[in-house]
Design a protein around this motif. Structure first.
Motif, PDB file in Angstrom:
ATOM      1  N   THR A  34      -8.308  -9.788   0.718  1.00  0.00           N
ATOM      2  CA  THR A  34      -8.331 -10.572  -0.516  1.00  0.00           C
ATOM      3  C   THR A  34      -6.903 -11.035  -0.807  1.00  0.00           C
ATOM      4  O   THR A  34      -5.955 -10.556  -0.187  1.00  0.00           O
ATOM      5  N   SER A  35      -6.768 -11.945  -1.751  1.00  0.00           N
ATOM      6  CA  SER A  35      -5.431 -12.462  -2.066  1.00  0.00           C
ATOM      7  C   SER A  35      -4.638 -11.513  -2.959  1.00  0.00           C
ATOM      8  O   SER A  35      -3.470 -11.768  -3.245  1.00  0.00           O
ATOM      9  N   THR A  36      -5.264 -10.422  -3.396  1.00  0.00           N
ATOM     10  CA  THR A  36      -4.684  -9.609  -4.474  1.00  0.00           C
ATOM     11  C   THR A  36      -3.755  -8.509  -3.957  1.00  0.00           C
ATOM     12  O   THR A  36      -4.149  -7.737  -3.084  1.00  0.00           O
ATOM     13  N   PRO A  37      -2.538  -8.417  -4.509  1.00  0.00           N
ATOM     14  CA  PRO A  37      -1.674  -7.266  -4.190  1.00  0.00           C
ATOM     15  C   PRO A  37      -2.307  -5.981  -4.736  1.00  0.00           C
ATOM     16  O   PRO A  37      -3.021  -6.016  -5.740  1.00  0.00           O
ATOM     17  N   PHE A  38      -2.041  -4.868  -4.070  1.00  0.00           N
ATOM     18  CA  PHE A  38      -2.658  -3.594  -4.465  1.00  0.00           C
ATOM     19  C   PHE A  38      -2.012  -3.069  -5.747  1.00  0.00           C
ATOM     20  O   PHE A  38      -0.791  -2.970  -5.833  1.00  0.00           O
ATOM     21  N   GLY A  39      -2.847  -2.756  -6.729  1.00  0.00           N
ATOM     22  CA  GLY A  39      -2.343  -2.206  -7.989  1.00  0.00           C
ATOM     23  C   GLY A  39      -3.419  -1.365  -8.644  1.00  0.00           C
ATOM     24  O   GLY A  39      -4.544  -1.277  -8.145  1.00  0.00           O
ATOM     25  N   GLY A  40      -3.070  -0.748  -9.767  1.00  0.00           N
ATOM     26  CA  GLY A  40      -4.034   0.080 -10.494  1.00  0.00           C
ATOM     27  C   GLY A  40      -4.880  -0.763 -11.421  1.00  0.00           C
ATOM     28  O   GLY A  40      -4.403  -1.759 -11.971  1.00  0.00           O
ATOM     29  N   HIS A  41      -6.149  -0.378 -11.576  1.00  0.00           N
ATOM     30  CA  HIS A  41      -6.959  -1.023 -12.606  1.00  0.00           C
ATOM     31  C   HIS A  41      -6.341  -0.693 -13.978  1.00  0.00           C
ATOM     32  O   HIS A  41      -5.667   0.339 -14.113  1.00  0.00           O
ATOM     33  N   PRO A  42      -6.603  -1.536 -15.006  1.00  0.00           N
ATOM     34  CA  PRO A  42      -6.060  -1.209 -16.334  1.00  0.00           C
ATOM     35  C   PRO A  42      -6.529   0.184 -16.761  1.00  0.00           C
ATOM     36  O   PRO A  42      -7.720   0.481 -16.667  1.00  0.00           O
ATOM     37  N   GLY A  43      -5.592   1.026 -17.172  1.00  0.00           N
ATOM     38  CA  GLY A  43      -5.941   2.403 -17.549  1.00  0.00           C
ATOM     39  C   GLY A  43      -5.901   3.365 -16.375  1.00  0.00           C
ATOM     40  O   GLY A  43      -6.311   4.528 -16.506  1.00  0.00           O
ATOM     41  N   PHE A  44      -5.377   2.926 -15.233  1.00  0.00           N
ATOM     42  CA  PHE A  44      -5.310   3.780 -14.037  1.00  0.00           C
ATOM     43  C   PHE A  44      -4.581   5.093 -14.334  1.00  0.00           C
ATOM     44  O   PHE A  44      -3.560   5.108 -15.014  1.00  0.00           O
ATOM     45  N   ALA A  45      -5.107   6.174 -13.782  1.00  0.00           N
ATOM     46  CA  ALA A  45      -4.405   7.461 -13.834  1.00  0.00           C
ATOM     47  C   ALA A  45      -4.468   8.083 -12.450  1.00  0.00           C
ATOM     48  O   ALA A  45      -5.550   8.216 -11.875  1.00  0.00           O
ATOM     49  N   ALA A  46      -3.306   8.435 -11.894  1.00  0.00           N
ATOM     50  CA  ALA A  46      -3.268   9.024 -10.548  1.00  0.00           C
ATOM     51  C   ALA A  46      -4.006  10.358 -10.556  1.00  0.00           C
ATOM     52  O   ALA A  46      -3.812  11.184 -11.436  1.00  0.00           O
ATOM     53  N   PHE A  47      -4.889  10.555  -9.545  1.00  0.00           N
ATOM     54  CA  PHE A  47      -5.614  11.820  -9.435  1.00  0.00           C
ATOM     55  C   PHE A  47      -6.138  11.984  -8.014  1.00  0.00           C
ATOM     56  O   PHE A  47      -6.715  11.052  -7.490  1.00  0.00           O
ATOM     57  N   PRO A  48      -6.001  13.112  -7.377  1.00  0.00           N
ATOM     58  CA  PRO A  48      -5.283  14.277  -7.887  1.00  0.00           C
ATOM     59  C   PRO A  48      -3.805  14.271  -7.505  1.00  0.00           C
ATOM     60  O   PRO A  48      -3.102  15.193  -7.878  1.00  0.00           O
ATOM     61  N   TYR A  49      -3.349  13.239  -6.801  1.00  0.00           N
ATOM     62  CA  TYR A  49      -1.919  13.213  -6.469  1.00  0.00           C
ATOM     63  C   TYR A  49      -1.471  11.762  -6.330  1.00  0.00           C
ATOM     64  O   TYR A  49      -2.245  10.902  -5.937  1.00  0.00           O
TER      65      TYR A  49
END
Ligand SMILES: [Fe+2]
Length: 446
Positions: free
Chosen positions: A372-387
């Motif tokens: 896809t054309s999209t750079p990798f990022g977190g969805h809005p509200g992303f929280a890293a889990f479990p690391y």
């Protein structure tokens, strides 16, 4: 706060059974991929892009030990002396063949010891509300981790020189004609998930995304379509390439997908040690993001954004709901998609009518990962889990998102929400693409 409550025992037993089945299925594939070649081939590095297979093997066991034996189970370490060797962040791939790795027999014995402990603790574990164990998450994460390495090991097999070691039946033949594009009406859809129990952190949370109307290809771009781009001089016409893509193409002398060579007036490609004529109606595979982007520019289109890909795959226009897969919520079967390393190549377009989305978009799951054309990022509200190292450390402009899984992806590691990412130059992965475009106002639905 009340103490976490275990779930009713019947549900736990079913979950335990499912986990045991999935662990065994992953291990059967790991075993196959590492037993079809001799010890010398396991230890050798077949490409600087890849680890020696014997590194992947022991790394799979080490992650299982770290998360399940030590963390979930609270048991004594099996081999804490090797943690460092198999830490993917401390050991770059190019250096892995020089490490004092466990020899193949020792690596296999280590995996066996760890797995025995995991089966033992699986009998006793309480699936409390603790996030790491709720719904068996840590077990699901480890199943997916092993299956992801199995796909990586399959890519290593594809890069390996020498006679064929892997064998698989051909995928199904097309049963419907699929082509052209599908119009997706403007509007909101739910992207990501809050409810899929084994969804990983980067698939969460569910959130609404509003998209203008767009058109997306009904099928991935085929070898025949891609060969037309080559024949039209696509690789030597700078107009179609981004500046970074052109620089890369020139430096690496790219002139066709990886593993292709000229064969008379057509092409052949080498797949798992065998040369075969390129088949025009199969999705193209082993192209990098820059090649996909150039093809799309040549075709007068563009790559879909990640949100466009997911809406085409999950949005059900009759209910407005986003489903787990294009065909609905049920787990993939052999009729839905080319997954699980069942066939060692993409299936021709039109081979999986039962897997199409309600809008008529085919082969979104399985066959080839789709850039896809999209750079990798977190969805809005992303929280890293479990690391953080699972995905957050890769966020940013360096990586592009791929979606949908390939013929080398297992169904446990592939959902409508599942996200993969890689550098735009990478093509040793099973990567292809489909195109999309904006629609004119007179084309769009009301
Ligand atoms: Fe890993």
């Amino acid at each position: 706060m009340p103490a976490p409550q275990p779930r009713p025992e019947g549900g736990c037993a079913r979950l335990r059974d499912r986990i045991a089945v999935e662990l065994a299925r992953a291990r059967a594939r790991t075993t196959l991929l590492t037993e079809v070649v001799d010890d010398g081939e396991l230890i050798r590095q077949h490409s600087p892009l890849m680890s020696p297979l014997v590194w992947d093997l022991a790394h799979v066991g080490n992650q299982e030990e770290l998360w399940l034996v030590r963390d979930v189970g609270g048991r004594e370490p099996v081999r804490c002396d090797i943690d460092e060797l198999y830490d993917a962040f401390k050991q770059p791939r190019r250096d892995r063949p020089t490490l004092p790795l466990l020899p193949p027999a020792e690596a296999r014995a280590y995996l066996g010891t760890v797995r025995d402990k995991v089966y033992d603790l699986l009998d006793a574990v309480a699936f409390t509300e603790r996030p790491l164990v709720a719904d068996g998450f840590a077990f699901g994460m480890i199943v997916q981790h092993e299956q992801q390495h199995d796909e990586t090991m399959l890519a290593t097999h594809q890069l390996r020189a020498g006679p064929a070691a892997l064998h698989a039946p051909a995928p199904p033949e097309p049963s419907v004609r699929v082509g052209g594009e599908v119009l997706v009406p403007a509007g909101e859809f739910v992207m990501g998930t809050d409810t899929d129990p084994w969804a990983l952190d980067n698939e969460r949370p569910a959130h609404r995304v509003d998209l203008p109307a767009y058109a997306i290809d009904a099928a991935p771009v085929t070898n025949g379509q891609y060969a037309a781009f080559i024949d039209d001089g696509g690789y030597t016409d700078q107009r179609w390439w981004s500046p970074a893509g052109w620089e890369h193409r020139v430096r690496e002398r790219l002139s066709a997908p990886m593993h292709w060579r000229r064969d008379g007036d057509g092409w052949s490609y080498r797949r798992f040690g065998r040369w075969a004529r390129v088949r025009a109606d199969e999705p193209v595979v082993h192209v990098c993001w820059y090649e996909a982007q150039a093809y799309a520019a040549w075709a007068g289109t563009r790559l879909p954004t990640e949100a466009e890909w997911e809406k085409a795959a999950r949005w059900d226009p009759s209910t407005g709901r986003s489903r787990r897969y294009p065909w609905g919520d049920e787990e993939p079967t052999e009729a839905h998609a080319n997954l699980d390393q069942r066939h060692l190549r993409p299936a021709p377009v039109g081979a999986y009518p039962a897997g199409a989305s309600p809008l008529g978009v085919h082969q979104l799951i399985g066959d080839v990962w789709e850039w896809t054309s999209t750079p990798f990022g977190g969805h809005p509200g992303f929280a890293a889990f479990p690391y953080r190292e699972y995905s957050e450390v890769f966020f940013g402009d360096d990586h592009r998102v791929l979606r949908g899984g390939s013929f080398g992806t297992d169904r446990s590691a592939c959902r409508g929400t599942f996200r993969n990412w890689d550098y735009p130059i990478r093509r040793q992965i099973f990567s292809g693409f489909r195109c999309a475009r904006d629609v004119r106002p007179d084309e769009s639905y009301r």
